[in-house]
Scaffold this motif. Structure first.
Motif, PDB file in Angstrom:
ATOM      1  N   ALA A 179      19.296  46.693 -33.234  1.00  8.33           N
ATOM      2  CA  ALA A 179      18.481  45.648 -33.857  1.00  8.33           C
ATOM      3  C   ALA A 179      17.916  44.698 -32.812  1.00  8.33           C
ATOM      4  CB  ALA A 179      19.316  44.873 -34.885  1.00  8.33           C
ATOM      5  N   ARG A 180      18.732  44.346 -31.821  1.00 14.41           N
ATOM      6  CA  ARG A 180      18.255  43.444 -30.761  1.00 14.41           C
ATOM      7  C   ARG A 180      17.164  44.109 -29.930  1.00 14.41           C
ATOM      8  NH1 ARG A 180      23.843  42.256 -30.623  1.00 14.41           N
ATOM      9  NH2 ARG A 180      24.190  43.742 -28.931  1.00 14.41           N
ATOM     10  N   SER A 181      17.329  45.388 -29.659  1.00 11.28           N
ATOM     11  CA  SER A 181      16.314  46.114 -28.891  1.00 11.28           C
ATOM     12  C   SER A 181      14.994  46.158 -29.646  1.00 11.28           C
ATOM     13  CB  SER A 181      16.811  47.532 -28.611  1.00 11.28           C
ATOM     14  OG  SER A 181      15.828  48.287 -27.939  1.00 11.28           O
ATOM     15  N   THR A 182      15.076  46.376 -30.951  1.00 14.52           N
ATOM     16  CA  THR A 182      13.864  46.408 -31.775  1.00 14.52           C
ATOM     17  C   THR A 182      13.204  45.039 -31.817  1.00 14.52           C
ATOM     18  OG1 THR A 182      14.882  48.141 -33.136  1.00 14.52           O
ATOM     19  CG2 THR A 182      12.942  47.037 -34.041  1.00 14.52           C
ATOM     20  N   ALA A 183      14.013  43.985 -31.866  1.00 14.48           N
ATOM     21  CA  ALA A 183      13.466  42.622 -31.864  1.00 14.48           C
ATOM     22  C   ALA A 183      12.741  42.329 -30.550  1.00 14.48           C
ATOM     23  CB  ALA A 183      14.593  41.615 -32.090  1.00 14.48           C
ATOM     24  N   GLN A 184      13.269  42.841 -29.449  1.00 20.90           N
ATOM     25  CA  GLN A 184      12.602  42.656 -28.156  1.00 20.90           C
ATOM     26  C   GLN A 184      11.254  43.361 -28.134  1.00 20.90           C
ATOM     27  OE1 GLN A 184      15.502  44.113 -25.386  1.00 20.90           O
ATOM     28  NE2 GLN A 184      16.642  42.182 -25.295  1.00 20.90           N
ATOM     29  N   LEU A 185      11.192  44.531 -28.763  1.00 19.40           N
ATOM     30  CA  LEU A 185       9.925  45.243 -28.856  1.00 19.40           C
ATOM     31  C   LEU A 185       8.909  44.424 -29.639  1.00 19.40           C
ATOM     32  CD1 LEU A 185       8.112  47.697 -28.516  1.00 19.40           C
ATOM     33  CD2 LEU A 185       9.251  48.741 -30.491  1.00 19.40           C
ATOM     34  N   ALA A 186       9.368  43.773 -30.707  1.00 23.08           N
ATOM     35  CA  ALA A 186       8.473  42.924 -31.498  1.00 23.08           C
ATOM     36  C   ALA A 186       7.936  41.774 -30.659  1.00 23.08           C
ATOM     37  CB  ALA A 186       9.222  42.392 -32.728  1.00 23.08           C
ATOM     38  N   GLU A 187       8.800  41.178 -29.860  1.00 22.84           N
ATOM     39  CA  GLU A 187       8.392  40.047 -29.031  1.00 22.84           C
ATOM     40  C   GLU A 187       7.355  40.467 -27.999  1.00 22.84           C
ATOM     41  OE1 GLU A 187       7.896  36.389 -27.462  1.00 22.84           O
ATOM     42  OE2 GLU A 187       8.902  36.950 -29.336  1.00 22.84           O
ATOM     43  N   VAL A 188       7.574  41.625 -27.370  1.00 25.20           N
ATOM     44  CA  VAL A 188       6.620  42.112 -26.372  1.00 25.20           C
ATOM     45  C   VAL A 188       5.285  42.444 -27.023  1.00 25.20           C
ATOM     46  CG1 VAL A 188       6.124  44.001 -24.775  1.00 25.20           C
ATOM     47  CG2 VAL A 188       8.389  42.965 -24.812  1.00 25.20           C
ATOM     48  N   ALA A 189       5.327  43.051 -28.203  1.00 20.45           N
ATOM     49  CA  ALA A 189       4.077  43.373 -28.904  1.00 20.45           C
ATOM     50  C   ALA A 189       3.321  42.099 -29.249  1.00 20.45           C
ATOM     51  CB  ALA A 189       4.390  44.166 -30.179  1.00 20.45           C
ATOM     52  N   ARG A 190       4.039  41.068 -29.655  1.00 24.61           N
ATOM     53  CA  ARG A 190       3.370  39.810 -30.020  1.00 24.61           C
ATOM     54  C   ARG A 190       2.753  39.141 -28.793  1.00 24.61           C
ATOM     55  NH1 ARG A 190       6.690  38.434 -33.698  1.00 24.61           N
ATOM     56  NH2 ARG A 190       5.302  39.086 -35.379  1.00 24.61           N
ATOM     57  N   GLN A 191       3.384  39.278 -27.621  1.00 23.78           N
ATOM     58  CA  GLN A 191       2.798  38.734 -26.395  1.00 23.78           C
ATOM     59  C   GLN A 191       1.456  39.396 -26.101  1.00 23.78           C
ATOM     60  OE1 GLN A 191       5.681  39.312 -23.296  1.00 23.78           O
ATOM     61  NE2 GLN A 191       7.216  37.968 -24.248  1.00 23.78           N
ATOM     62  N   GLY A 192       1.343  40.673 -26.498  1.00 23.55           N
ATOM     63  CA  GLY A 192       0.105  41.393 -26.253  1.00 23.55           C
ATOM     64  C   GLY A 192      -1.072  40.863 -27.030  1.00 23.55           C
ATOM     65  N   VAL A 193      -0.799  40.194 -28.153  1.00 22.88           N
ATOM     66  CA  VAL A 193      -1.892  39.638 -28.965  1.00 22.88           C
ATOM     67  C   VAL A 193      -2.694  38.630 -28.149  1.00 22.88           C
ATOM     68  CG1 VAL A 193      -2.455  38.273 -31.017  1.00 22.88           C
ATOM     69  CG2 VAL A 193      -0.646  40.016 -31.124  1.00 22.88           C
ATOM     70  N   GLY A 194      -1.977  37.742 -27.439  1.00 24.91           N
ATOM     71  CA  GLY A 194      -2.666  36.742 -26.622  1.00 24.91           C
ATOM     72  C   GLY A 194      -3.339  37.357 -25.409  1.00 24.91           C
ATOM     73  N   VAL A 195      -2.678  38.332 -24.815  1.00 24.66           N
ATOM     74  CA  VAL A 195      -3.229  38.951 -23.609  1.00 24.66           C
ATOM     75  C   VAL A 195      -4.496  39.738 -23.917  1.00 24.66           C
ATOM     76  CG1 VAL A 195      -2.795  40.666 -21.804  1.00 24.66           C
ATOM     77  CG2 VAL A 195      -0.976  39.079 -22.474  1.00 24.66           C
ATOM     78  N   LEU A 196      -4.514  40.436 -25.036  1.00 25.68           N
ATOM     79  CA  LEU A 196      -5.633  41.309 -25.380  1.00 25.68           C
ATOM     80  C   LEU A 196      -6.767  40.585 -26.109  1.00 25.68           C
ATOM     81  CD1 LEU A 196      -3.507  44.365 -26.543  1.00 25.68           C
ATOM     82  CD2 LEU A 196      -4.756  44.133 -24.388  1.00 25.68           C
ATOM     83  N   GLY A 197      -6.507  39.328 -26.481  1.00 32.45           N
ATOM     84  CA  GLY A 197      -7.567  38.547 -27.110  1.00 32.45           C
ATOM     85  C   GLY A 197      -7.469  38.581 -28.619  1.00 32.45           C
ATOM     86  N   SER A 198      -7.107  37.455 -29.218  1.00 33.22           N
ATOM     87  CA  SER A 198      -6.959  37.376 -30.665  1.00 33.22           C
ATOM     88  C   SER A 198      -8.231  37.808 -31.371  1.00 33.22           C
ATOM     89  CB  SER A 198      -6.604  35.929 -31.066  1.00 33.22           C
ATOM     90  OG  SER A 198      -6.446  35.837 -32.457  1.00 33.22           O
ATOM     91  N   GLY A 199      -8.097  38.627 -32.393  1.00 35.56           N
ATOM     92  CA  GLY A 199      -9.247  39.097 -33.152  1.00 35.56           C
ATOM     93  C   GLY A 199      -9.779  40.435 -32.704  1.00 35.56           C
ATOM     94  N   THR A 200      -9.332  40.929 -31.546  1.00 36.18           N
ATOM     95  CA  THR A 200      -9.792  42.238 -31.089  1.00 36.18           C
ATOM     96  C   THR A 200      -8.990  43.346 -31.790  1.00 36.18           C
ATOM     97  OG1 THR A 200      -8.220  42.339 -29.261  1.00 36.18           O
ATOM     98  CG2 THR A 200     -10.338  41.258 -28.838  1.00 36.18           C
ATOM     99  N   PRO A 201      -9.538  44.557 -31.866  1.00 34.32           N
ATOM    100  CA  PRO A 201      -8.796  45.659 -32.499  1.00 34.32           C
ATOM    101  C   PRO A 201      -7.447  45.918 -31.846  1.00 34.32           C
ATOM    102  CG  PRO A 201     -11.107  46.243 -32.262  1.00 34.32           C
ATOM    103  CD  PRO A 201     -10.920  44.946 -31.517  1.00 34.32           C
ATOM    104  N   ALA A 202      -7.387  45.825 -30.517  1.00 31.40           N
ATOM    105  CA  ALA A 202      -6.123  46.058 -29.831  1.00 31.40           C
ATOM    106  C   ALA A 202      -5.096  44.993 -30.186  1.00 31.40           C
ATOM    107  CB  ALA A 202      -6.349  46.087 -28.317  1.00 31.40           C
ATOM    108  N   ALA A 203      -5.541  43.733 -30.252  1.00 35.59           N
ATOM    109  CA  ALA A 203      -4.633  42.647 -30.604  1.00 35.59           C
ATOM    110  C   ALA A 203      -4.140  42.806 -32.047  1.00 35.59           C
ATOM    111  CB  ALA A 203      -5.329  41.304 -30.431  1.00 35.59           C
ATOM    112  N   HIS A 204      -5.036  43.233 -32.917  1.00 34.58           N
ATOM    113  CA  HIS A 204      -4.653  43.451 -34.318  1.00 34.58           C
ATOM    114  C   HIS A 204      -3.575  44.539 -34.399  1.00 34.58           C
ATOM    115  CE1 HIS A 204      -5.015  43.707 -38.648  1.00 34.58           C
ATOM    116  NE2 HIS A 204      -5.221  45.011 -38.549  1.00 34.58           N
ATOM    117  N   ARG A 205      -3.745  45.578 -33.593  1.00 38.09           N
ATOM    118  CA  ARG A 205      -2.759  46.659 -33.573  1.00 38.09           C
ATOM    119  C   ARG A 205      -1.403  46.138 -33.095  1.00 38.09           C
ATOM    120  NH1 ARG A 205      -5.157  49.597 -30.079  1.00 38.09           N
ATOM    121  NH2 ARG A 205      -6.578  50.507 -31.598  1.00 38.09           N
ATOM    122  N   MET A 206      -1.413  45.323 -32.029  1.00 45.77           N
ATOM    123  CA  MET A 206      -0.174  44.760 -31.523  1.00 45.77           C
ATOM    124  C   MET A 206       0.500  43.846 -32.542  1.00 45.77           C
ATOM    125  SD  MET A 206       0.580  45.950 -28.532  1.00 45.77           S
ATOM    126  CE  MET A 206      -0.086  47.506 -29.145  1.00 45.77           C
TER     127      MET A 206
END
Length: 255
Positions: A179-206
């Motif tokens: 469960a902790r490992s999966t939560a870390q994956l969620a956190e990393v994916a959410r960091q990608g939203v800001g990096v890839l640009g909010s509103g972009t298709p890639a950010a939406h996927r993340m």
């Protein structure tokens, strides 16, 4: 229904069936074999994605040349009374293969299987040496690692002998680690939203990945907490005086 060991041709049919995404039951039906035979064959030879007919055939030949596990038991680790030696041996091999696929080395998996399938729930180093036919150094090294991971613990019996015990709570700890490992994956994916640009298709996927893994992580942890007592529950007495499966209060499904 045919008996005996699987032939090379049958193993090739199993490999083809797996490649066609057939179920174990369907493959077994086409071979006129028990489903358990196919399941055990696949799981002890690489699993559904790693099974290779030629490799499985060679591995079976090598296993046939080793001392039979039932004979090893007779040398110093007898079965619990009333158990079928061949059935227990096959089950232990299947259980070991599953643990190996989860990431353990084969020796560590074999030790855990010994602990879990012994009524006492504990063994000494000398018992492991006799049962597994390995050196004391091999047992010591494997136990040290398993202990460091919280998978086994040490205690002393009345004779002051050191015994290794499979902790009932280990499965809870393992699930919580997942469960902790999966939560870390969620956190990393959410960091990608800001990096890839909010509103972009890639950010939406993340963001979708983060929401999904967050939900899964929370659900796993919640279920593990609710069901934790099952690991230490005692079998409940059945109305006819027999024994039924014990379910702790509050651990079952809500009405």
């Amino acid at each position: 229904m045919p008996g005996g060991r699987l032939t090379q041709q049958e193993r090739q049919q199993i490999a083809l069936g797996l490649a066609d995404d057939l179920s174990y039951a369907e493959i077994a039906r086409r071979l006129d074999r028990p489903t358990s035979t196919v399941t055990r064959e696949v799981m002890r030879n690489g699993g559904p994605t790693g099974y290779r007919a030629d490799q499985a055939q060679r591995a079976t030949g090598r296993r046939a040349q080793r001392p039979r596990q039932a004979e090893v038991r007779e040398a110093g680790a007898p079965l619990e009374p009333g158990r079928d030696a061949e059935a227990v041996r096959a089950y232990e091999e299947t259980f070991t293969d599953i643990l190996v696929q989860s990431g353990l080395s084969r020796m560590m998996a074999r030790i855990l299987v010994c602990l879990y399938t012994t009524d006492a729930g504990s063994v000494t180093a000398s018992e492991l040496v006799r049962r597994l036919q390995v050196s004391p150094a091999t047992v010591s090294k494997s136990i040290a690692y398993l202990e460091s991971q919280g998978l086994v613990r040490r205690e002393r019996d009345e004779g002051r002998r050191e015994r290794y015990v499979a902790d009932d709570d280990v499965w809870y700890q393992s699930v919580m680690a997942s469960a902790r490992s999966t939560a870390q994956l969620a956190e990393v994916a959410r960091q990608g939203v800001g990096v890839l640009g909010s509103g972009t298709p890639a950010a939406h996927r993340m963001e979708n990945i983060a929401r999904f893994t967050d939900f899964v992580s929370e659900s796993i942890a919640r279920a593990a907490e609710q069901a934790r007592d099952i690991l230490v529950a005692k079998p409940a007495a059945a109305p006819d005086g027999g024994h039924g499966a014990g379910t702790p209060s509050g651990a079952g499904p809500e009405g």
